[in-house]
Scaffold this motif. Structure first.
Motif, PDB file in Angstrom:
ATOM      1  N   LEU A 181      65.477  44.229  92.924  1.00  0.00           N
ATOM      2  CA  LEU A 181      64.713  43.068  92.462  1.00  0.00           C
ATOM      3  C   LEU A 181      63.361  43.485  91.896  1.00  0.00           C
ATOM      4  CD1 LEU A 181      65.511  40.554  95.324  1.00  0.00           C
ATOM      5  CD2 LEU A 181      66.541  40.673  93.034  1.00  0.00           C
ATOM      6  N   LYS A 182      62.718  44.447  92.523  1.00  0.00           N
ATOM      7  CA  LYS A 182      61.442  44.947  92.021  1.00  0.00           C
ATOM      8  C   LYS A 182      61.620  45.535  90.626  1.00  0.00           C
ATOM      9  CE  LYS A 182      57.711  48.167  92.989  1.00  0.00           C
ATOM     10  NZ  LYS A 182      57.249  49.299  93.795  1.00  0.00           N
ATOM     11  N   LYS A 183      62.698  46.278  90.447  1.00  0.00           N
ATOM     12  CA  LYS A 183      62.958  46.889  89.143  1.00  0.00           C
ATOM     13  C   LYS A 183      63.215  45.813  88.089  1.00  0.00           C
ATOM     14  CE  LYS A 183      63.137  50.504  86.689  1.00  0.00           C
ATOM     15  NZ  LYS A 183      61.898  51.180  86.367  1.00  0.00           N
ATOM     16  N   ILE A 184      63.938  44.774  88.431  1.00  0.00           N
ATOM     17  CA  ILE A 184      64.184  43.684  87.480  1.00  0.00           C
ATOM     18  C   ILE A 184      62.860  43.010  87.111  1.00  0.00           C
ATOM     19  CG2 ILE A 184      65.201  41.377  87.211  1.00  0.00           C
ATOM     20  CD1 ILE A 184      67.638  42.439  88.721  1.00  0.00           C
ATOM     21  N   GLY A 185      61.998  42.807  88.081  1.00  0.00           N
ATOM     22  CA  GLY A 185      60.691  42.224  87.797  1.00  0.00           C
ATOM     23  C   GLY A 185      59.883  43.083  86.843  1.00  0.00           C
ATOM     24  N   GLU A 186      59.906  44.387  87.064  1.00  0.00           N
ATOM     25  CA  GLU A 186      59.192  45.312  86.171  1.00  0.00           C
ATOM     26  C   GLU A 186      59.753  45.235  84.756  1.00  0.00           C
ATOM     27  OE1 GLU A 186      59.586  49.195  87.919  1.00  0.00           O
ATOM     28  OE2 GLU A 186      58.434  48.641  89.698  1.00  0.00           O
ATOM     29  N   GLU A 187      61.077  45.237  84.665  1.00  0.00           N
ATOM     30  CA  GLU A 187      61.711  45.221  83.343  1.00  0.00           C
ATOM     31  C   GLU A 187      61.486  43.886  82.639  1.00  0.00           C
ATOM     32  OE1 GLU A 187      62.492  47.900  82.060  1.00  0.00           O
ATOM     33  OE2 GLU A 187      62.835  49.178  83.785  1.00  0.00           O
ATOM     34  N   ALA A 188      61.470  42.795  83.392  1.00  0.00           N
ATOM     35  CA  ALA A 188      61.196  41.491  82.787  1.00  0.00           C
ATOM     36  C   ALA A 188      59.778  41.455  82.222  1.00  0.00           C
ATOM     37  CB  ALA A 188      61.396  40.376  83.814  1.00  0.00           C
ATOM     38  N   THR A 189      58.837  41.992  82.976  1.00  0.00           N
ATOM     39  CA  THR A 189      57.450  42.050  82.508  1.00  0.00           C
ATOM     40  C   THR A 189      57.336  42.910  81.259  1.00  0.00           C
ATOM     41  OG1 THR A 189      56.622  41.709  84.750  1.00  0.00           O
ATOM     42  CG2 THR A 189      55.097  42.709  83.163  1.00  0.00           C
ATOM     43  N   GLU A 190      57.997  44.046  81.248  1.00  0.00           N
ATOM     44  CA  GLU A 190      57.963  44.926  80.076  1.00  0.00           C
ATOM     45  C   GLU A 190      58.609  44.255  78.860  1.00  0.00           C
ATOM     46  OE1 GLU A 190      59.636  48.636  81.381  1.00  0.00           O
ATOM     47  OE2 GLU A 190      57.955  49.010  82.745  1.00  0.00           O
ATOM     48  N   THR A 191      59.625  43.458  79.089  1.00  0.00           N
ATOM     49  CA  THR A 191      60.264  42.720  77.993  1.00  0.00           C
ATOM     50  C   THR A 191      59.298  41.686  77.417  1.00  0.00           C
ATOM     51  OG1 THR A 191      62.443  43.046  78.997  1.00  0.00           O
ATOM     52  CG2 THR A 191      62.256  41.282  77.359  1.00  0.00           C
ATOM     53  N   VAL A 192      58.603  40.981  78.285  1.00  0.00           N
ATOM     54  CA  VAL A 192      57.616  40.001  77.832  1.00  0.00           C
ATOM     55  C   VAL A 192      56.510  40.696  77.030  1.00  0.00           C
ATOM     56  CG1 VAL A 192      55.820  38.394  78.627  1.00  0.00           C
ATOM     57  CG2 VAL A 192      58.102  38.334  79.665  1.00  0.00           C
ATOM     58  N   MET A 193      56.023  41.806  77.535  1.00  0.00           N
ATOM     59  CA  MET A 193      54.962  42.535  76.834  1.00  0.00           C
ATOM     60  C   MET A 193      55.434  43.032  75.472  1.00  0.00           C
ATOM     61  SD  MET A 193      53.314  44.421  80.197  1.00  0.00           S
ATOM     62  CE  MET A 193      52.858  45.851  79.301  1.00  0.00           C
ATOM     63  N   ALA A 194      56.675  43.507  75.405  1.00  0.00           N
ATOM     64  CA  ALA A 194      57.227  43.961  74.123  1.00  0.00           C
ATOM     65  C   ALA A 194      57.321  42.799  73.141  1.00  0.00           C
ATOM     66  CB  ALA A 194      58.603  44.601  74.339  1.00  0.00           C
ATOM     67  N   ALA A 195      57.725  41.650  73.627  1.00  0.00           N
ATOM     68  CA  ALA A 195      57.819  40.471  72.758  1.00  0.00           C
ATOM     69  C   ALA A 195      56.435  40.068  72.248  1.00  0.00           C
ATOM     70  CB  ALA A 195      58.479  39.315  73.499  1.00  0.00           C
TER      71      ALA A 195
ATOM     72  N   ASP B 185      54.016  42.055  71.713  1.00  0.00           N
ATOM     73  CA  ASP B 185      53.647  43.055  70.699  1.00  0.00           C
ATOM     74  C   ASP B 185      54.359  42.788  69.379  1.00  0.00           C
ATOM     75  OD1 ASP B 185      51.997  44.322  72.509  1.00  0.00           O
ATOM     76  OD2 ASP B 185      53.416  45.928  72.975  1.00  0.00           O
ATOM     77  N   GLY B 186      55.526  42.140  69.458  1.00  0.00           N
ATOM     78  CA  GLY B 186      56.258  41.750  68.262  1.00  0.00           C
ATOM     79  C   GLY B 186      57.019  42.858  67.559  1.00  0.00           C
ATOM     80  N   GLU B 187      57.181  43.994  68.218  1.00  0.00           N
ATOM     81  CA  GLU B 187      57.925  45.099  67.600  1.00  0.00           C
ATOM     82  C   GLU B 187      59.395  45.011  68.003  1.00  0.00           C
ATOM     83  OE1 GLU B 187      56.201  49.027  67.860  1.00  0.00           O
ATOM     84  OE2 GLU B 187      54.210  48.131  68.144  1.00  0.00           O
ATOM     85  N   ALA B 188      60.246  44.788  67.019  1.00  0.00           N
ATOM     86  CA  ALA B 188      61.672  44.568  67.282  1.00  0.00           C
ATOM     87  C   ALA B 188      62.288  45.705  68.090  1.00  0.00           C
ATOM     88  CB  ALA B 188      62.426  44.377  65.967  1.00  0.00           C
ATOM     89  N   GLU B 189      61.965  46.933  67.761  1.00  0.00           N
ATOM     90  CA  GLU B 189      62.557  48.075  68.462  1.00  0.00           C
ATOM     91  C   GLU B 189      62.195  48.066  69.949  1.00  0.00           C
ATOM     92  OE1 GLU B 189      62.008  52.846  68.257  1.00  0.00           O
ATOM     93  OE2 GLU B 189      62.409  51.836  66.341  1.00  0.00           O
ATOM     94  N   LYS B 190      60.949  47.762  70.265  1.00  0.00           N
ATOM     95  CA  LYS B 190      60.513  47.682  71.668  1.00  0.00           C
ATOM     96  C   LYS B 190      61.197  46.526  72.386  1.00  0.00           C
ATOM     97  CE  LYS B 190      55.823  49.574  71.753  1.00  0.00           C
ATOM     98  NZ  LYS B 190      54.404  49.193  71.974  1.00  0.00           N
ATOM     99  N   ILE B 191      61.326  45.401  71.701  1.00  0.00           N
ATOM    100  CA  ILE B 191      61.975  44.232  72.305  1.00  0.00           C
ATOM    101  C   ILE B 191      63.409  44.565  72.685  1.00  0.00           C
ATOM    102  CG2 ILE B 191      62.769  41.867  71.903  1.00  0.00           C
ATOM    103  CD1 ILE B 191      60.284  41.574  70.022  1.00  0.00           C
TER     104      ILE B 191
END
Length: 107
Positions: free
Chosen positions: A37-51, A53-59
């Motif tokens: 669950l902690k890992k999913i939370g981290e990845e969800a946050t990183e997904t939000v941050m990538a979005a 930033d607006g860079e398609a590759e990061k998203i």
């Protein structure tokens, strides 16, 4: 597309029996639900941050990580991508408002 998810689900299932020293996923399983669950939370946050930033590759990259760890969670709980796909099929054709109203808890 779902065949890739099913293939990955098979690998994740097999990792349940693997030595934690031999596989990242086996190590994650050995740490238990809270670690997953902690890992999913981290990845969800990183997904939000990538979005943001607006860079398609990061998203795409971060969404792949989020999906991967969500599949680990599903496998840990005895579920698989077919369960999520069945739920999405059930919702298909419903308006978002209708679907939300049909939920037992109204969330």
């Amino acid at each position: 597309m779902s065949h890739v998810l099913n293939e990955l689900a098979e690998v994740l299932e097999a990792r349940k029996e693997a030595d934690p020293d031999s596989s990242y996923v086996a190590r994650l399983y050995s740490k238990g639900l809270d670690a997953i669950l902690k890992k999913i939370g981290e990845e969800a946050t990183e997904t939000v941050m990538a979005a943001k930033d607006g860079e398609a590759e990061k998203i795409v990259y971060e969404t792949a990580d989020l999906w991967f760890h969500s599949l680990v969670l599903l496998a840990h709980q005895g579920l698989g991508p077919e369960d999520v796909l069945a739920e999405l099929r059930r919702r298909f054709g419903l308006s978002g408002l209708e679907e939300k109203a049909s939920r037992k808890d109204g969330e």
